[in-house]
Design a protein around this motif. Sequence first.
Motif, short mmCIF file in Angstrom:
data_model
loop_
_atom_site.label_atom_id
_atom_site.label_comp_id
_atom_site.label_asym_id
_atom_site.label_seq_id
_atom_site.Cartn_x
_atom_site.Cartn_y
_atom_site.Cartn_z
N GLU A 184 2.49 -0.51 6.02
CA GLU A 184 1.60 -1.65 5.80
C GLU A 184 0.46 -1.28 4.86
O GLU A 184 0.06 -2.08 4.00
CB GLU A 184 1.06 -2.15 7.14
CG GLU A 184 2.08 -2.82 8.03
CD GLU A 184 3.06 -1.86 8.71
OE1 GLU A 184 4.13 -2.30 9.14
OE2 GLU A 184 2.74 -0.65 8.78
N GLN A 185 -0.07 -0.08 5.01
CA GLN A 185 -1.13 0.38 4.10
C GLN A 185 -0.61 0.53 2.68
O GLN A 185 -1.28 0.14 1.71
CB GLN A 185 -1.72 1.70 4.59
CG GLN A 185 -2.60 1.57 5.82
CD GLN A 185 -3.01 2.91 6.38
OE1 GLN A 185 -2.16 3.75 6.69
NE2 GLN A 185 -4.32 3.13 6.49
N VAL A 186 0.58 1.10 2.54
CA VAL A 186 1.16 1.26 1.20
C VAL A 186 1.41 -0.10 0.56
O VAL A 186 1.13 -0.30 -0.63
CB VAL A 186 2.46 2.08 1.27
CG1 VAL A 186 3.10 2.18 -0.12
CG2 VAL A 186 2.20 3.47 1.82
N ARG A 187 1.90 -1.04 1.34
CA ARG A 187 2.12 -2.39 0.81
C ARG A 187 0.80 -3.02 0.36
O ARG A 187 0.72 -3.68 -0.68
CB ARG A 187 2.80 -3.28 1.85
CG ARG A 187 3.12 -4.69 1.36
CD ARG A 187 3.86 -5.49 2.40
NE ARG A 187 5.20 -4.95 2.63
CZ ARG A 187 6.26 -5.26 1.87
NH1 ARG A 187 6.13 -6.11 0.86
NH2 ARG A 187 7.44 -4.75 2.14
N ALA A 188 -0.25 -2.82 1.15
CA ALA A 188 -1.56 -3.37 0.78
C ALA A 188 -2.07 -2.74 -0.51
O ALA A 188 -2.68 -3.42 -1.34
CB ALA A 188 -2.56 -3.14 1.92
N ILE A 189 -1.84 -1.45 -0.68
CA ILE A 189 -2.24 -0.78 -1.92
C ILE A 189 -1.49 -1.38 -3.10
O ILE A 189 -2.09 -1.75 -4.12
CB ILE A 189 -1.97 0.73 -1.82
CG1 ILE A 189 -2.91 1.38 -0.81
CG2 ILE A 189 -2.11 1.41 -3.19
CD1 ILE A 189 -2.50 2.77 -0.37
N TYR A 190 -0.16 -1.49 -2.98
CA TYR A 190 0.61 -2.05 -4.08
C TYR A 190 0.23 -3.49 -4.37
O TYR A 190 0.12 -3.90 -5.53
CB TYR A 190 2.12 -1.95 -3.82
CG TYR A 190 2.88 -2.58 -4.96
CD1 TYR A 190 2.93 -1.95 -6.20
CD2 TYR A 190 3.47 -3.83 -4.84
CE1 TYR A 190 3.55 -2.54 -7.28
CE2 TYR A 190 4.10 -4.43 -5.91
CZ TYR A 190 4.13 -3.78 -7.12
OH TYR A 190 4.74 -4.38 -8.20
N ASP A 191 0.02 -4.28 -3.31
CA ASP A 191 -0.33 -5.68 -3.51
C ASP A 191 -1.68 -5.85 -4.19
O ASP A 191 -2.00 -6.93 -4.71
CB ASP A 191 -0.32 -6.42 -2.17
CG ASP A 191 1.09 -6.72 -1.69
OD1 ASP A 191 2.03 -6.64 -2.50
OD2 ASP A 191 1.26 -7.02 -0.49
N LEU A 192 -2.48 -4.80 -4.23
CA LEU A 192 -3.74 -4.81 -4.96
C LEU A 192 -3.53 -4.37 -6.41
O LEU A 192 -3.91 -5.07 -7.35
CB LEU A 192 -4.75 -3.90 -4.26
CG LEU A 192 -6.13 -3.77 -4.87
CD1 LEU A 192 -6.88 -5.10 -4.82
CD2 LEU A 192 -6.93 -2.69 -4.14
N VAL A 193 -2.89 -3.22 -6.60
CA VAL A 193 -2.83 -2.63 -7.94
C VAL A 193 -1.80 -3.32 -8.84
O VAL A 193 -1.85 -3.16 -10.07
CB VAL A 193 -2.54 -1.12 -7.88
CG1 VAL A 193 -3.61 -0.41 -7.06
CG2 VAL A 193 -1.16 -0.82 -7.31
N LYS A 194 -0.89 -4.11 -8.27
CA LYS A 194 0.10 -4.78 -9.11
C LYS A 194 -0.53 -5.77 -10.08
O LYS A 194 0.10 -6.16 -11.08
CB LYS A 194 1.14 -5.49 -8.25
CG LYS A 194 0.61 -6.71 -7.50
CD LYS A 194 1.69 -7.31 -6.61
CE LYS A 194 1.18 -8.53 -5.86
NZ LYS A 194 2.22 -9.07 -4.93
N TYR A 195 -1.77 -6.16 -9.81
CA TYR A 195 -2.45 -7.12 -10.69
C TYR A 195 -3.10 -6.47 -11.90
O TYR A 195 -3.57 -7.18 -12.79
CB TYR A 195 -3.47 -7.92 -9.89
CG TYR A 195 -2.84 -8.83 -8.86
CD1 TYR A 195 -2.10 -9.94 -9.26
CD2 TYR A 195 -2.94 -8.55 -7.51
CE1 TYR A 195 -1.50 -10.77 -8.33
CE2 TYR A 195 -2.33 -9.38 -6.56
CZ TYR A 195 -1.62 -10.48 -6.98
OH TYR A 195 -1.01 -11.30 -6.05
#
Length: 201
Positions: free
Chosen positions: A36-47
Motif C-alpha cells: 500500500e505504501q509503494v502504491r501510494a508512492i507511485y500514485d504520487l510520482v506518476k504525475y
Amino acid sequence: MTVTTETRRLDEAAADLLFREARTAGAFTGEEVTDEQVRAIYDLVKYAPTSMNTQPVRLLLVRTPEARERLATMMSGSNGDKVRRAPLSVVVAADRNFHDRLPEVFPHYPGARDHFLDEEPRHRTAVFNGAMQLAYLVIGIRALGLDAGPMTGIDAPAIEEAFFTGLDQEVLAVVNVGVADREVGHPRLPRLAYEDVVRTV
C-alpha cells in the motif's frame, strides 16, 4: 484567495523532509514497507513530467528471501549487504519499448509512436526519462515518510538476465526503501555552492 508563489510553495517542514534533512539511507530499522505504501508512492510520482509523457520507468519489488539473496550477489561491494538488510529493494528499469504505449498516454498526437522507430533515439529517450523518474521516485519515497538508498553499484546485465528475461528493459539502479536507522551513517557530504553551478548569459 489569490494564488501566488508564496501561497503555492512548500512550507519549510516539507522542504526539510524532501531535501535539507533527507539523507541517502544505508541502514534501516526493521519496519516493514507495505504494498500500500509503494502504491501510494507511485500514485504520487506518476504525475511528474517526462518527455512526451513517455513514462518508461518500470519497477521490480524484490521481497522474497530467495530473490533478495540473488539480487545481493549482483551488487558491488557493501551494496549486497545493504540489500540483505533493507525492508524492500526496488530494481528500477527503463522500458525500451515505451513507445508502444504512446497511443494510450499521448493520444492527442497519433503519430507519436513513429518518432521512436529508430532504436538509438528510442534507447536514449528511455534511459534519460527513466533516470528522471528514478529521481522522482526518491523524492516520492521521502514524501511518504520513508527513506531511500539508491545504488548504481550493480551488475546491471546480470540483474537483467536474472529478473528481466523476455523484457526489453534496461536496469538503471536499485533503491532500498524503509525507515532509516539514524544512528548509522556519516556526516552529510559537502554540496557545491550556487556560484559553482549557475551561470547567467
